[in-house]
Design a protein around this motif. Structure first.
Motif, PDB file in Angstrom:
ATOM      1  N   ARG A 205      15.583  39.110  46.559  1.00  0.00           N
ATOM      2  CA  ARG A 205      16.118  39.811  45.392  1.00  0.00           C
ATOM      3  C   ARG A 205      15.469  39.306  44.105  1.00  0.00           C
ATOM      4  NH1 ARG A 205      22.687  39.357  46.150  1.00  0.00           N
ATOM      5  NH2 ARG A 205      22.910  40.524  48.105  1.00  0.00           N
ATOM      6  N   TYR A 207      16.242  38.600  39.997  1.00  0.00           N
ATOM      7  CA  TYR A 207      17.349  38.422  39.052  1.00  0.00           C
ATOM      8  C   TYR A 207      17.455  39.662  38.167  1.00  0.00           C
ATOM      9  CZ  TYR A 207      20.323  36.220  35.538  1.00  0.00           C
ATOM     10  OH  TYR A 207      21.354  35.918  34.687  1.00  0.00           O
ATOM     11  N   ASP A 209      19.871  40.572  40.312  1.00  0.00           N
ATOM     12  CA  ASP A 209      20.462  40.813  41.630  1.00  0.00           C
ATOM     13  C   ASP A 209      20.665  39.520  42.426  1.00  0.00           C
ATOM     14  OD1 ASP A 209      20.449  43.486  41.048  1.00  0.00           O
ATOM     15  OD2 ASP A 209      18.635  43.946  42.203  1.00  0.00           O
ATOM     16  N   LYS A 212      24.202  38.361  42.516  1.00  0.00           N
ATOM     17  CA  LYS A 212      25.242  39.192  43.143  1.00  0.00           C
ATOM     18  C   LYS A 212      25.634  38.559  44.476  1.00  0.00           C
ATOM     19  CE  LYS A 212      23.954  43.630  41.116  1.00  0.00           C
ATOM     20  NZ  LYS A 212      23.218  44.896  41.352  1.00  0.00           N
ATOM     21  N   PRO A 213      26.849  38.862  44.962  1.00  0.00           N
ATOM     22  CA  PRO A 213      27.278  38.228  46.216  1.00  0.00           C
ATOM     23  C   PRO A 213      26.446  38.682  47.414  1.00  0.00           C
ATOM     24  CG  PRO A 213      28.926  39.796  45.413  1.00  0.00           C
ATOM     25  CD  PRO A 213      27.881  39.705  44.358  1.00  0.00           C
ATOM     26  N   ASP A 216      26.063  42.600  49.121  1.00  0.00           N
ATOM     27  CA  ASP A 216      26.522  43.481  48.042  1.00  0.00           C
ATOM     28  C   ASP A 216      26.166  44.927  48.389  1.00  0.00           C
ATOM     29  OD1 ASP A 216      27.466  43.290  45.046  1.00  0.00           O
ATOM     30  OD2 ASP A 216      25.880  44.822  45.133  1.00  0.00           O
ATOM     31  N   SER A 218      25.350  47.405  46.675  1.00  0.00           N
ATOM     32  CA  SER A 218      24.241  48.010  45.937  1.00  0.00           C
ATOM     33  C   SER A 218      22.887  47.593  46.512  1.00  0.00           C
ATOM     34  CB  SER A 218      24.318  47.618  44.460  1.00  0.00           C
ATOM     35  OG  SER A 218      24.005  46.238  44.299  1.00  0.00           O
ATOM     36  N   SER A 225      22.399  36.404  49.010  1.00  0.00           N
ATOM     37  CA  SER A 225      22.640  36.014  47.621  1.00  0.00           C
ATOM     38  C   SER A 225      21.902  34.706  47.362  1.00  0.00           C
ATOM     39  CB  SER A 225      24.133  35.810  47.381  1.00  0.00           C
ATOM     40  OG  SER A 225      24.336  35.285  46.081  1.00  0.00           O
ATOM     41  N   THR A 324      17.671  32.294  39.323  1.00  0.00           N
ATOM     42  CA  THR A 324      19.048  32.377  39.796  1.00  0.00           C
ATOM     43  C   THR A 324      19.870  31.348  39.033  1.00  0.00           C
ATOM     44  OG1 THR A 324      20.508  32.497  41.723  1.00  0.00           O
ATOM     45  CG2 THR A 324      18.758  30.838  41.795  1.00  0.00           C
TER      46      THR A 324
END
Ligand code: CU
Ligand code: CU
Lengths: 332, 383
Positions: A205, A207, A209, A212-213, A216, A218, A225, A324
């Motif tokens: 991912r 950032y 994102d 996010k957990p 997620d 989305s 994560s 992160t």
């Protein structure tokens, strides 16, 4: 010693970036225990990262790779492999290099067998046309826990009480150049010497994102994560992995790190000397792993980012990318 | 006292995708071809080395020996050279058609580089570099304890040794130099990556094959199970390269010709990927022991019918068709196997994976194999 049986499917999928773009990927998906007549429902469901393979020293691991094909590229009949990057004393049959043993065609299975004897942080990835299949996303994290954890009932990075920790987090680094992903999706060739990444990922991912957990909604194909949450005084093991094509340097603002392992090897000398060391920036080359431990300081938010600041961006503009957060909470 | 003659000359490199690339390199004599990398220089700790450079190129050329103390040129300590007040060479050079004689006495054993120090941003990428190995003063290859990289008692014994020199090629730089055209070094963009001057799969060929007259050194690493295989990495390019061998970690015993040891404390460490920095050398011991499988102690999985598997999709394989060392199985019809005796092949490559292509096409570039044989002549793996 346990027997671990896993089955991963090789297929394709799509990942999302914070700027609203989507990118075609190749990857793996966990199909362990899925009935044979249902595995084809997992076509197109590859995840970035590939599923975590987490085992104990001495386990007997049977890992079956099933080539589910690419629904997004039905014309492409690429084979795949699984290469356990860094497995000592491997034999070619289970090393996953098509040129030196075999690979798995569409619709076929092959079972790799591993009995890991050395704890630490590893990587697995496909080794078929690796420049393409690695960039396309066929990469996953692999950790081997030490026997000492079972003996003492606590967590350790290695068979050494100085590597004790309370919780662990994965900092899995890759880059994404949208051009080859787009060209592969539209059946065109790419000159890999023109590789120019635009997205910088931690555990699949970019950032924001990354914070996010897990799982997620989305990010249906980016389940990992990279948010790290710890209580004051807790010891956190960071497992750094670089399976991109560039060197990275990761800094944690305000928290010193103790490097205890490199490339799944405890930092002990030839005669057992303690050669661990402290760092504020972790330099990590493509194909390396680094294990570092920190003690969570007073409550607050501590950013973790790439000191090559150009990589803390989304498609070269907005602040984001290889960033992160470590959120330290007061003890309850 | 060894005297080495090096002739700076030009020539053409061959790449596996059919390109022919103009380059500058060092030759062993006036009549020998320029080669990439230059001839290996093997010398001994404490013994003075003389290197005579003969320059047949159209611009000045020099040689520098990083890591060697007290280098002299023409009998005087080396010093930078300027032309019209502008820096031209880090050390004394030979003019076109001229000659320069360098002397040094190595104080430490180890692996080093020698390279041009004149317009090095151009001349080193053009190919004016080579490897230098200094034997420890007590080196005696016929006695195990004295066949070491850094001297008896330093835990650096080895059974076989290989030099692996990394480099990059930007064909536009080479073409511009060939045609006497300007070239912006800031546009440097390699399209080929080399080990010992060759791109894969040529890296896996023997030394001195006829059709690679300018690239005499192969990079196939060969040994037996359990042997200590000394790999001497030399970073001769201007970029860093993370080299990853399959099959085993390497134990890094020295960096830049310096033993990783502090008094009695052994500071060597194992890695599965070693970053070969520009100008850096790394000495490492690779040991593959295997997992003990033989036809009498079979693997715990069954070998599938190979007709259902991908074997030699490109028409060739290096596999024997068997899980066991020294055993040959059945390779599917139509696939050529380069496997001779049931040996095992482990890839050794840059993990910046675009570097294992030739101008973007996999397989190629900075890749070779470590071959573990069931038996092997003691004459393999000598420098
Ligand atoms: Cu790898
Ligand atoms: Cu590899």
């Amino acid at each position: 010693m346990a027997t671990v049986k896993k089955r991963f499917g090789a297929t394709d999928g799509w990942v999302n970036m914070p700027d609203g773009t989507s990118h075609y990927i190749f990857g793996f998906v966990d199909i362990t225990g899925v009935p044979e007549n249902q595995i084809f429902q997992y076509r197109g469901k590859a995840t970035l990262l590939a599923p975590l393979l987490e085992v104990y020293e001495g386990d007997e691991v049977y890992l079956t790779l099933t080539n589910l094909g690419f629904p997004g590229r039905p014309d492409l009949d690429d084979t795949h492999t699984i290469h356990w990057h860094g497995f000592p004393n491997q034999i070619p049959l289970w090393d996953g290099v098509p040129e030196t043993s075999l690979s798995v065609p569409v619709g076929r299975d092959f079972t790799y067998y591993y009995k890991p004897l050395d704890p630490g942080t590893y990587i697995y990835h496909c080794h078929f046309e690796p420049v393409e299949h690695i960039q396309m996303g066929m990469v996953g994290p692999l950790t081997v826990h030490p026997q000492l954890e079972k003996d003492l009932g606590r967590k350790f990075a290695y068979n050494d009480e100085n590597t004790a920790f309370d919780l662990e987090a994965l900092i899995f680094l890759t880059e994404l150049d949208p051009k080859p992903h787009h060209l592969v999706a539209s059946v065109q060739a790419f000159d890999w010497t023109e590789y120019r990444p635009q997205y910088w990922l931690i555990s699949g991912r970019s950032y924001p994102d990354t914070v996010k957990p897990a799982n997620d909604p989305s990010l249906p194909q980016q389940p990992f994560s990279a948010l790290i949450e710890a209580y004051e005084g807790e010891k956190v093991l960071l497992r750094f992995v670089n399976i991109g094509f560039q060197q990275h340097c990761i800094q944690v603002l305000g928290i010193p790190l103790k490097v205890v392992g490199l490339d799944a090897r405890l930092l002990r000398g030839y005669n057992g000397e303690d050669i661990s060391y402290g760092r504020d920036v972790i330099y990590i080359a493509a194909g390396q792993t680094v294990d570092a431990i920190f003690t969570a300081p007073r409550a607050g938010i501590y950013p973790l980012y790439n000191r090559n600041h150009n990589k803390n961006t989304i498609a070269g503009t907005a602040f984001g990318g290889m960033v992160t957060e470590i959120r330290v909470l007061s003890k309850p | 006292m060894p005297v080495i003659n090096l002739w700076a000359k030009d020539g053409y490199l061959s790449t596996p995708d059919g390109n022919s690339i103009y380059f500058w390199g060092f030759a062993k004599s006036e009549s020998d071809p320029a080669q990439l990398p230059g001839p290996y220089i093997i010398a001994k700790q404490g013994e003075t080395v003389t290197v005579n450079l003969y320059n047949t190129l159209s611009e000045p050329v020099s040689i520098t020996f990083p890591g060697q103390p007290g280098v002299t040129a023409g009998g005087q300590p080396v010093r930078p050279q300027y032309s019209d007040g502008k820096l031209l060479s880090f050390v004394n050079h030979a003019e076109p058609g001229g000659m320069m004689s360098y002397n040094f006495t190595p104080t430490n054993p180890g692996t080093f580089i020698y390279e041009s120090a004149t317009n090095p941003h151009k001349q080193v990428p053009m190919g004016l570099y080579g490897g230098l190995v200094i034997r420890p003063a007590d080196f005696k290859p016929e006695i195990k304890e004295y066949k070491t990289a850094y001297g008896a008692g330093t835990n650096t014994e080895f059974d076989r040794e290989y030099l692996l020199i990394t480099g990059e090629i930007d064909p536009y730089l080479h073409r511009a130099v060939e045609n006497g055209k300007p070239y912006l070094v800031s546009k440097y963009l390699p399209r080929y990556w080399t080990l010992n001057g060759r791109c894969a799969p040529d890296t896996m060929l023997m030394d001195r094959v006829d059709y690679l007259p300018h690239q005499p050194y192969g990079s196939m690493v060969m040994g037996l199970p359990g042997e200590k295989i000394l790999m001497r990495y030399v970073g001769a390019g201007i970029e860093n390269h993370p080299l990853h061998p399959h099959g085993a970690h390497t134990r890094v015993v020295a960096v830049d010709g310096r033993l990783l040891r502090n008094g009695s404390i052994d500071l060597s460490y194992k890695r599965f990927t070693v970053l070969v920095g520009a100008g850096r050398t790394c000495d490492q011991i690779y040991q593959w022991h295997g997992l003990g499988y033989t036809p009498q102690n079979p693997i715990p999985t069954t070998l599938p019918n190979l007709r259902n598997m991908g074997v030699g999709d490109a028409g060739w394989t290096m596999w024997s068709g068997s899980p066991y060392l020294g055993v040959k199985g059945d390779i599917p019809v139509g696939v050529v196997s380069y496997n001779e005796f049931g040996e095992y092949y482990f890839m050794l490559h840059s993990h910046e994976e675009l570097q294992i292509t030739n101008w973007g096409e996999f397989p190629g570039g900075m890749m070779t194999m470590v071959a573990i044989y069931p038996s092997l002549s003691p004459d393999v793996g000598l420098l």
